[in-house]
Write an enzyme that holds these catalytic residues in place. Structure first.
Site, mmCIF file in Angstrom:
data_model
loop_
_atom_site.group_PDB
_atom_site.id
_atom_site.type_symbol
_atom_site.label_atom_id
_atom_site.label_comp_id
_atom_site.label_asym_id
_atom_site.label_seq_id
_atom_site.Cartn_x
_atom_site.Cartn_y
_atom_site.Cartn_z
ATOM 1 N N HIS A 113 -29.316 19.417 -13.910
ATOM 2 C CA HIS A 113 -29.805 20.454 -13.001
ATOM 3 C C HIS A 113 -30.691 19.829 -11.933
ATOM 4 C CE1 HIS A 113 -31.243 24.342 -11.609
ATOM 5 N NE2 HIS A 113 -32.482 23.845 -11.633
ATOM 6 N N GLY B 74 13.858 -4.464 -2.617
ATOM 7 C CA GLY B 74 14.760 -4.823 -3.704
ATOM 8 C C GLY B 74 15.698 -3.696 -4.085
ATOM 9 N N ALA C 25 -0.284 10.271 -5.921
ATOM 10 C CA ALA C 25 -0.508 8.824 -5.962
ATOM 11 C C ALA C 25 -1.073 8.376 -7.297
ATOM 12 C CB ALA C 25 -1.445 8.419 -4.826
ATOM 13 N N LEU D 230 -2.136 22.235 4.863
ATOM 14 C CA LEU D 230 -3.501 22.763 4.848
ATOM 15 C C LEU D 230 -4.506 21.722 5.332
ATOM 16 C CD1 LEU D 230 -3.620 24.818 1.534
ATOM 17 C CD2 LEU D 230 -3.702 25.701 3.866
ATOM 18 N N GLY E 106 0.798 -1.218 0.000
ATOM 19 C CA GLY E 106 0.000 0.000 0.000
ATOM 20 C C GLY E 106 0.827 1.262 0.000
ATOM 21 N N GLY F 283 7.127 18.879 2.598
ATOM 22 C CA GLY F 283 7.263 18.114 1.368
ATOM 23 C C GLY F 283 7.868 16.742 1.588
#
Length: 513
Positions: free
Chosen positions: A493, A150, A365, A218, A71, A309
């Site tokens: 709509h 690996g 991702a 944020l 994951g 980051g």
């Protein structure tokens, strides 16, 4: 013939067992090899998973080296758990907004209470469910999952951590990334931490500083303030939310920061962060001017989250041993995802690819998954190139922010360089019936386009369900659909999609209102 049988079996829901010696198409030529697999993928995040699924759909034998992290970041420490926290905290915010509820004739007697441990458990349960589903899909399709990390061992070879090796005709590197911690910042995992630790929500701080005003910062400020925290954002660049279009960033400040009492500092580095002790000793943050490097402020808070980051997780791949340069850890690739020997260099190995965060092209991702599919297409001899300007991105705050293509500053530069007239149109949520019914009339959708060709250059949205609305725009941009064609497309709509409809109509001089 074997590949045809494989595809036929897959079409009927069967998974054939591939022989050790495999014959498959590569371009116009058939290649026979005696390797263990057709493809070995190093890394089992969203990118590696997407590549593996596509490899099997093409009848290729495949193994994925998970490194014990099925994951990857997205499922375990990123997209999935953060959305669970945002969903739960968002409901707390909504149910605690008395004025909003009263406007719709609703009251919540006694106020809103939440269980921090319960919210954290919701995120953990979701992670387990999604990770189990991902692992199960690989097993059902006959992908061999190897719980080892690996390293590249030269052409057609991957070295495992246990001293063994596996061989493959083609190798895809998908090791992902890890949080970046700036120099001078000490992480203790409790009072000073990255998103990895923050997503466990082991406590809700009274006062938290968040270093970085990108998407991660944020989103966490959204979670924390909904649960009662005070927040301060610390941004090294001169402007807040540097990844956003400037007009959208101003809207985001008005909607996401000001009403929540979030203050901020810009143009400063957190040069030194010293951990504290919960309930006893504050975290001390020393801030220096980004240009002069002079100390400008010392901030004391309960906790500090580092959201500066991410950096590629490539240190253990062993690429340097084979003469492959990775500036700041990023693997250089060509347009087909083949690994280059270095910046501007030649292809290092015709059968070596790198996808996802590790190549640094676009650290999302879903981009990793797209690149994984693209790499398999190129392995199969069908040249495929990803247009990264067609890939949308989203920030799942309340309201959401989403974008695809280039921002207005970049669009102006491109218009000047290429000699075309830039067009711009804006649709407003305040004019949308569905948004008003929800009491969520704040936000805009901005379309940037080439007036000569009427092609979309970028779309930027802040408002209710912006992350879902952007997909129509991304699909249209990828397909080359013009704003005029979109203006004549019927939108249901009353739905939020009419915000986009209004913007597209404005592009060609029509009016939706």
């Amino acid at each position: 013939m074997w590949k045809l049988l494989c595809l036929t079996a897959l079409a009927h829901g069967l998974v054939p067992k591939l022989p050790a010696r495999s014959v498959r198409a590569s371009g116009s030529a058939l290649q026979m090899h005696d390797f263990d697999y057709d493809v070995v993928i190093v890394g089992c995040g969203v990118g590696g998973h997407g590549a593996a699924l596509h490899a099997r759909s093409q009848g290729l034998s495949c193994a994925v080296l998970s490194g014990g992290d099925v994951g990857g970041t997205c499922v375990n420490r990123g997209c999935v758990p953060s959305k669970a926290l945002l969903a739960a905290s968002g409901r707390v915010r909504d149910m605690g907004d008395e004025k909003h509820l009263e406007s719709m004739g609703i009251t919540v007697p006694g106020g809103v209470e939440f269980d921090r441990a319960g919210i954290a458990a919701h995120a953990e349960q979701l992670v387990n469910k999604v990770r189990g589903g991902l692992e199960g899909s690989l097993g059902r399709l006959g992908v061999e999952l190897i719980p080892e990390f690996g390293a590249y061992g030269g052409p057609n070879t991957v070295e495992l951590g246990n001293g063994k090796k596996v061989t493959a005709q083609d190798i895809i590197l998908a090791p992902g990334s890890v949080p970046f911690v700036p120099p001078g910042v000490t992480i203790d995992g409790e009072t000073v931490y990255t998103s990895d630790e923050g997503l466990r929500l082991e406590h809700v701080p009274e006062y938290c500083a968040i270093i970085g005003s990108g998407i991660i910062g944020l989103e966490f400020s959204d979670v924390y303030t909904a649960l009662g925290s005070e927040c301060t954002l610390i941004e090294a660049l001169p402007k807040l939310m540097p990844a956003f279009d400037r007009e959208i960033a101003k809207q985001a400040e008005r909607l996401l920061l000001t009403p929540r009492g979030i203050d901020y500092r810009t143009g400063v580095f957190a040069s030194k962060v010293t951990p504290g002790k919960l309930g006893e000793k504050p975290v001390v943050i020393e801030m220096i001017d980004a240009e002069t490097k002079e100390l400008v402020e010392v901030l004391e808070v309960d906790t500090c989250m580092v959201a500066t980051g991410r950096v590629p997780n490539t240190g253990k791949l062993g690429l340097d041993k084979h003469g492959i340069e990775t500036p700041r850890g990023f693997v250089q690739v060509d347009e087909t995802m083949r690994v280059l020997a270095g910046p501007g260099g030649a292809v290092a190995d015709e059968h070596l690819y790198c996808i996802g965060d590790a190549n640094g092209i676009q650290m999302l991702a879903h981009t990793a998954s797209t690149q994984g599919v693209s790499a398999i297409e190129n392995i199969c001899g069908r040249k495929h190139v990803v247009n990264h300007e067609d890939i949308p991105a989203a920030c799942f705050t309340h309201p959401e922010v989403a974008q695809v293509g280039i921002d207005e500053d970049a669009a102006k530069d491109r218009a000047e360089a290429e000699g075309f007239e830039l067009g711009k149109a804006v649709g407003h949520f305040r004019a949308n019936s569905k948004a008003l019914a929800e009491g969520e009339g704040d936000g805009i959708a901005k379309v940037l386009f080439n007036k000569d060709t009427e092609q979309i250059l970028g779309v930027h949205i802040i408002g209710l369900h912006a992350a879902d609305l952007i997909q129509e725009c991304a699909n249209a941009k990828a397909a080359g659909t013009t704003v005029r064609e979109l203006a004549f497309t019927t939108h249901t709509h009353p739905t939020l999609s009419e915000v986009i409809d209004g913007a597209f109509k404005e592009c060609v001089g029509m009016h939706a209102h």
